[in-house]
Motif scaffolding. Sequence first.
Motif, short mmCIF file in Angstrom:
data_model
loop_
_atom_site.label_atom_id
_atom_site.label_comp_id
_atom_site.label_asym_id
_atom_site.label_seq_id
_atom_site.Cartn_x
_atom_site.Cartn_y
_atom_site.Cartn_z
N GLU A 1 40.47 36.82 34.31
CA GLU A 1 39.91 37.72 35.33
C GLU A 1 41.02 38.65 35.82
OE1 GLU A 1 37.76 36.02 38.59
OE2 GLU A 1 36.92 34.46 37.32
N THR A 2 40.90 39.92 35.50
CA THR A 2 41.87 40.89 35.98
C THR A 2 41.11 42.08 36.55
OG1 THR A 2 43.45 40.25 34.27
CG2 THR A 2 43.83 42.33 35.36
N GLU A 3 41.27 42.28 37.83
CA GLU A 3 40.67 43.42 38.50
C GLU A 3 41.80 44.28 39.05
OE1 GLU A 3 37.71 44.56 42.23
OE2 GLU A 3 38.12 42.46 41.80
N VAL A 4 41.75 45.56 38.73
CA VAL A 4 42.76 46.50 39.20
C VAL A 4 42.08 47.47 40.15
CG1 VAL A 4 44.38 48.31 38.49
CG2 VAL A 4 44.11 46.26 37.07
N VAL A 5 42.74 47.73 41.29
CA VAL A 5 42.17 48.62 42.31
C VAL A 5 43.15 49.74 42.64
CG1 VAL A 5 40.70 46.83 43.34
CG2 VAL A 5 43.03 47.16 44.20
N ASP A 6 42.60 50.85 43.10
CA ASP A 6 43.41 51.94 43.64
C ASP A 6 43.79 51.54 45.05
OD1 ASP A 6 44.28 54.32 44.94
OD2 ASP A 6 43.05 55.55 43.63
N ILE A 7 45.07 51.52 45.37
CA ILE A 7 45.51 51.04 46.68
C ILE A 7 45.02 51.91 47.82
CG2 ILE A 7 47.53 49.84 45.76
CD1 ILE A 7 49.27 52.16 46.83
N PHE A 8 44.58 53.15 47.51
CA PHE A 8 44.09 54.06 48.55
C PHE A 8 42.56 54.07 48.66
CE2 PHE A 8 48.31 55.76 47.48
CZ PHE A 8 48.89 55.69 48.74
N ASP A 9 41.87 53.18 47.94
CA ASP A 9 40.42 53.05 48.12
C ASP A 9 40.14 52.28 49.41
OD1 ASP A 9 39.78 54.46 45.86
OD2 ASP A 9 39.28 52.70 44.64
N VAL A 10 39.03 52.57 50.04
CA VAL A 10 38.67 51.94 51.32
C VAL A 10 38.37 50.46 51.13
CG1 VAL A 10 36.97 51.97 53.20
CG2 VAL A 10 37.81 54.12 52.24
N ALA A 11 38.76 49.66 52.12
CA ALA A 11 38.42 48.24 52.20
C ALA A 11 37.80 47.99 53.57
CB ALA A 11 39.66 47.37 52.02
N GLU A 12 37.00 46.97 53.66
CA GLU A 12 36.40 46.58 54.93
C GLU A 12 37.47 46.00 55.85
OE1 GLU A 12 33.22 46.97 55.94
OE2 GLU A 12 32.93 48.07 54.06
N PRO A 13 37.33 46.20 57.16
CA PRO A 13 38.32 45.63 58.10
C PRO A 13 38.51 44.12 57.93
CG PRO A 13 36.95 47.21 59.25
CD PRO A 13 36.35 47.05 57.86
N SER A 14 37.45 43.41 57.57
CA SER A 14 37.55 41.95 57.40
C SER A 14 38.36 41.57 56.16
CB SER A 14 36.15 41.34 57.31
OG SER A 14 35.47 41.85 56.17
N GLN A 15 38.61 42.52 55.26
CA GLN A 15 39.34 42.24 54.02
C GLN A 15 40.84 42.47 54.13
OE1 GLN A 15 37.01 45.04 51.54
NE2 GLN A 15 36.60 43.28 50.22
N VAL A 16 41.31 43.11 55.20
CA VAL A 16 42.72 43.51 55.26
C VAL A 16 43.53 42.64 56.20
CG1 VAL A 16 42.16 45.89 54.63
CG2 VAL A 16 42.37 45.27 57.05
N THR A 17 44.84 42.73 56.05
CA THR A 17 45.76 41.96 56.88
C THR A 17 46.99 42.83 57.17
OG1 THR A 17 46.89 39.82 57.08
CG2 THR A 17 47.00 40.89 54.93
N SER A 18 47.89 42.29 57.93
CA SER A 18 49.14 42.97 58.25
C SER A 18 50.06 42.95 57.03
CB SER A 18 49.83 42.29 59.42
OG SER A 18 50.23 40.98 59.05
N VAL A 19 51.12 43.73 57.08
CA VAL A 19 52.12 43.72 56.01
C VAL A 19 52.70 42.31 55.87
CG1 VAL A 19 54.40 44.59 55.34
CG2 VAL A 19 52.68 46.17 56.24
N GLU A 20 53.01 41.67 57.00
CA GLU A 20 53.55 40.30 56.95
C GLU A 20 52.52 39.32 56.40
OE1 GLU A 20 56.14 37.00 57.38
OE2 GLU A 20 56.42 39.14 57.05
N GLY A 21 51.26 39.46 56.82
CA GLY A 21 50.21 38.59 56.31
C GLY A 21 50.04 38.72 54.80
#
Length: 138
Positions: free
Chosen positions: A98-118
């Motif tokens: 399973e390999t999924e590649v994403v564009d780092i500048f595509d939108v994500a839902e707020p529930s999917q993201v974390t801090s840089v440290e996280g």
Amino acid sequence: MDSVQLPAAGPRSSVVPVSFEIDDRDGAVLRMKAPGGDWRSFSGSNLFTCLLSARTDLEKEGLLLCCQGARPDVFPSGMQQQMDNGRFATVLARAAGETEVVDIFDVAEPSQVTSVEGQRVAVYRFFGLPLSGAGADA
């Protein structure tokens, strides 16, 4: 040069738009403008490192950037950082094949993201690296 607008999640579920100009023609430079602010520039060895710096800046203002590059399970391989200038990253998964590649500048839902440290802690844990001595309070 690409331009994108991404949401940033703030306190009490507020969302603000953040504008970016992405320049990877000669190195990596990311320009960012939050509402009411001035343009800020971040340069680095690749776009992912520029994004980390921009996210750190936003976190000082209490904002989490809602993009694929801010997910705890997304990180670019060394090859992606060199070949794609860090624009694309792999979704870390334990299942073989399973390999999924994403564009780092595509939108994500707020529930999917974390801090840089996280994100850093999640990546260290995924690869089984020790957190002690790496700047984390494990």
